[in-house]
Design a protein around this motif. Structure first.
Motif, mmCIF file in Angstrom:
data_model
loop_
_atom_site.group_PDB
_atom_site.id
_atom_site.type_symbol
_atom_site.label_atom_id
_atom_site.label_comp_id
_atom_site.label_asym_id
_atom_site.label_seq_id
_atom_site.Cartn_x
_atom_site.Cartn_y
_atom_site.Cartn_z
ATOM 1 N N ALA A 173 40.875 36.101 39.536
ATOM 2 C CA ALA A 173 41.784 35.933 38.399
ATOM 3 C C ALA A 173 41.141 36.465 37.116
ATOM 4 C CB ALA A 173 42.158 34.460 38.246
ATOM 5 N N TRP A 174 39.851 36.180 36.937
ATOM 6 C CA TRP A 174 39.132 36.667 35.750
ATOM 7 C C TRP A 174 39.074 38.187 35.748
ATOM 8 C CZ3 TRP A 174 34.826 39.636 34.889
ATOM 9 C CH2 TRP A 174 34.249 39.584 33.609
ATOM 10 N N ILE A 175 38.776 38.790 36.882
ATOM 11 C CA ILE A 175 38.729 40.256 36.974
ATOM 12 C C ILE A 175 40.093 40.848 36.662
ATOM 13 C CG2 ILE A 175 38.477 42.183 38.601
ATOM 14 C CD1 ILE A 175 36.281 40.524 39.995
ATOM 15 N N GLY A 176 41.145 40.232 37.193
ATOM 16 C CA GLY A 176 42.491 40.720 36.918
ATOM 17 C C GLY A 176 42.849 40.627 35.443
ATOM 18 N N LEU A 177 42.455 39.520 34.804
ATOM 19 C CA LEU A 177 42.723 39.363 33.375
ATOM 20 C C LEU A 177 41.991 40.420 32.560
ATOM 21 C CD1 LEU A 177 43.838 37.857 30.921
ATOM 22 C CD2 LEU A 177 41.886 36.290 31.098
ATOM 23 N N GLU A 178 40.734 40.681 32.894
ATOM 24 C CA GLU A 178 39.992 41.714 32.186
ATOM 25 C C GLU A 178 40.655 43.084 32.354
ATOM 26 O OE1 GLU A 178 37.093 41.378 30.156
ATOM 27 O OE2 GLU A 178 37.995 39.369 30.252
ATOM 28 N N ALA A 179 41.183 43.338 33.552
ATOM 29 C CA ALA A 179 41.861 44.609 33.791
ATOM 30 C C ALA A 179 43.137 44.722 32.967
ATOM 31 C CB ALA A 179 42.175 44.754 35.277
ATOM 32 N N VAL A 180 43.872 43.616 32.850
ATOM 33 C CA VAL A 180 45.099 43.620 32.050
ATOM 34 C C VAL A 180 44.765 43.830 30.580
ATOM 35 C CG1 VAL A 180 47.027 42.199 31.251
ATOM 36 C CG2 VAL A 180 46.441 42.249 33.675
ATOM 37 N N LEU A 191 45.424 41.674 41.162
ATOM 38 C CA LEU A 191 45.063 42.942 40.514
ATOM 39 C C LEU A 191 43.599 43.305 40.729
ATOM 40 C CD1 LEU A 191 46.867 42.420 37.082
ATOM 41 C CD2 LEU A 191 47.719 43.671 39.067
ATOM 42 N N ALA A 192 42.793 42.344 41.184
ATOM 43 C CA ALA A 192 41.358 42.593 41.349
ATOM 44 C C ALA A 192 41.061 43.759 42.300
ATOM 45 C CB ALA A 192 40.645 41.333 41.814
ATOM 46 N N PRO A 193 41.785 43.915 43.429
ATOM 47 C CA PRO A 193 41.503 45.064 44.294
ATOM 48 C C PRO A 193 41.641 46.410 43.587
ATOM 49 C CG PRO A 193 42.815 43.453 45.482
ATOM 50 C CD PRO A 193 42.769 43.003 44.040
ATOM 51 N N LEU A 194 42.504 46.477 42.581
ATOM 52 C CA LEU A 194 42.655 47.722 41.826
ATOM 53 C C LEU A 194 41.368 48.060 41.087
ATOM 54 C CD1 LEU A 194 46.201 47.188 40.256
ATOM 55 C CD2 LEU A 194 45.626 48.267 42.444
ATOM 56 N N VAL A 195 40.659 47.040 40.629
ATOM 57 C CA VAL A 195 39.410 47.257 39.899
ATOM 58 C C VAL A 195 38.330 47.756 40.850
ATOM 59 C CG1 VAL A 195 37.727 46.233 38.338
ATOM 60 C CG2 VAL A 195 40.099 45.427 38.305
ATOM 61 N N PHE A 196 38.253 47.153 42.039
ATOM 62 C CA PHE A 196 37.269 47.607 43.021
ATOM 63 C C PHE A 196 37.536 49.055 43.440
ATOM 64 C CE2 PHE A 196 36.568 43.059 43.422
ATOM 65 C CZ PHE A 196 35.199 42.997 43.633
ATOM 66 N N THR A 197 38.807 49.400 43.600
ATOM 67 C CA THR A 197 39.158 50.766 43.988
ATOM 68 C C THR A 197 38.792 51.759 42.884
ATOM 69 O OG1 THR A 197 40.969 49.995 45.395
ATOM 70 C CG2 THR A 197 41.051 52.287 44.668
ATOM 71 N N ALA A 198 38.987 51.350 41.635
ATOM 72 C CA ALA A 198 38.734 52.258 40.508
ATOM 73 C C ALA A 198 37.263 52.350 40.135
ATOM 74 C CB ALA A 198 39.532 51.796 39.291
ATOM 75 N N ALA A 199 36.443 51.455 40.683
ATOM 76 C CA ALA A 199 35.037 51.372 40.258
ATOM 77 C C ALA A 199 34.215 52.529 40.823
ATOM 78 C CB ALA A 199 34.439 50.046 40.682
ATOM 79 N N THR A 200 34.309 53.668 40.153
ATOM 80 C CA THR A 200 33.552 54.875 40.485
ATOM 81 C C THR A 200 32.972 55.423 39.185
ATOM 82 O OG1 THR A 200 35.405 56.384 40.138
ATOM 83 C CG2 THR A 200 35.210 55.371 42.340
ATOM 84 N N ARG A 225 32.107 48.325 34.661
ATOM 85 C CA ARG A 225 31.651 47.315 33.703
ATOM 86 C C ARG A 225 32.239 45.946 34.031
ATOM 87 N NH1 ARG A 225 34.100 44.881 29.910
ATOM 88 N NH2 ARG A 225 35.832 46.365 29.784
ATOM 89 N N ILE A 226 33.530 45.906 34.330
ATOM 90 C CA ILE A 226 34.182 44.628 34.642
ATOM 91 C C ILE A 226 33.535 43.978 35.863
ATOM 92 C CG2 ILE A 226 36.336 43.584 35.463
ATOM 93 C CD1 ILE A 226 37.841 45.619 33.707
ATOM 94 N N LEU A 227 33.292 44.768 36.895
ATOM 95 C CA LEU A 227 32.682 44.205 38.106
ATOM 96 C C LEU A 227 31.226 43.811 37.864
ATOM 97 C CD1 LEU A 227 34.175 46.449 40.927
ATOM 98 C CD2 LEU A 227 34.966 44.229 40.070
ATOM 99 N N GLY A 228 30.535 44.572 37.024
ATOM 100 C CA GLY A 228 29.166 44.195 36.685
ATOM 101 C C GLY A 228 29.118 42.856 35.966
ATOM 102 N N GLU A 229 30.060 42.638 35.039
ATOM 103 C CA GLU A 229 30.118 41.367 34.331
ATOM 104 C C GLU A 229 30.501 40.232 35.282
ATOM 105 O OE1 GLU A 229 32.709 41.735 31.006
ATOM 106 O OE2 GLU A 229 31.476 43.227 29.988
#
Length: 283
Positions: free
Chosen positions: A152-159, A205-214, A222-226
């Motif tokens: 949920a936190w990762i998704g919020l950061e992405a939004v 939305l978190a899977p979108l962040v993992f997919t984009a993390a390149t 950065r979001i995943l590192g945090e």
């Protein structure tokens, strides 16, 4: 001789049930909707009963078998006394109902009932330590005031990143563009989405962040590192609370583990069982 035993693992994204006989033989499994107690006692009971009936059906049994069931419930939100009391005030169809947090059940399952600690990185994020006599929860007080590093936190950061990108001169990052498309394509559309969104909606939305993390999208990295640093802090807190071995659990565990600090990794062990195993230990 006719007793049945039910383990329930319930959180913000869904509910799982496992039914066994008195000898511990698996009879059936089932699933239901979210059962985090913060969603309300009626919602939680509806999901618990849906998962329970599905497990009974898988075992070839009807709901008339519910009075034979001894149920161990590991539910998110059970750490909140008012939510716990409201849930237990509803009539239970089970012969015995034991309620604990989902984290406590997961900790019992991860270490086979022996002392140990866990950190869960899923829709929410929490640490739990069991010393063989009592459990202690660290964090996990619910999104958005807690659960840093969770889905949920990762998704919020992405939004937040996606909406902020609309006010910047450079074109949106790949992550921002993908997230905006999920929210309706504009900040105006994102507002009503956020007004109605649940922790599970953000976590989706978190899977979108993992997919984009390149390397092409440093914001996602950065979001995943945090997020990983927040999980590091939970691991450190569990160690300080007395745990010497910690199992990293949850749907995001595999994705965040490579990003954890070496000092965290040295204390991680593989889980011996899951939250359903732990919930069954409650009864």
């Amino acid at each position: 001789m006719n007793r049945l035993y039910l383990g329930i693992d319930g959180g913000g994204s869904g509910t799982r049930a496992c039914l066994t006989d008195a000898a511990g033989r698996m009879l059936g499994t089932g699933a239901g909707g979210p059962s985090n107690l913060r969603l309300g006692a009626d919602v939680a009971w509806d999901s618990v009963l849906a998962a329970s009936r599905a497990a009974l059906a898988a075992a070839g049994l009807g709901q008339d078998a519910l009075p034979r069931v001894h149920a161990g419930l590991g539910l998110a939100g059970a750490c909140i006394a008012a939510a716990r009391d409201a849930f237990l005030a509803r009539p239970s169809p089970f012969a015995l109902t034991v309620l604990e947090t989902d984290a406590h059940a997961a900790c019992l399952g991860a270490h086979g009932g022996a002392p140990g600690g866990i950190v869960i990185a899923g829709t929410g994020a929490v640490a739990h330590v069991w010393d063989g006599r009592a459990g202690r929860q660290i964090g996990g007080w619910g999104f958005p005031i807690s659960d840093a590093g969770s889905g949920a936190w990762i998704g919020l950061e992405a939004v937040r990143h996606a909406v902020a990108s609309l006010d910047l001169t450079p074109p949106p990052s790949p992550l921002a563009a993908t997230v905006l498309s999920r929210l309706g394509g504009s900040a105006e559309a994102a507002v009503p989405w956020a007004d109605a969104a649940t922790p599970a909606d953000y976590a989706a939305l978190a899977p979108l962040v993992f997919t984009a993390a390149t390397p092409a999208d440093p914001t996602a990295e950065r979001i995943l590192g945090e997020a990983a640093r927040h999980i590091d802090r939970l691991i450190a807190a569990a160690l300080q609370a007395g745990a010497t071995r910690i199992a990293l659990l949850g749907g995001l565990a595999a994705g965040l583990r490579p990003r954890l600090a070496p000092s965290s990794l040295t204390h991680l062990v593989e889980a011996r069982g899951n939250a359903l195993d732990g919930a069954l230990r409650l009864v």
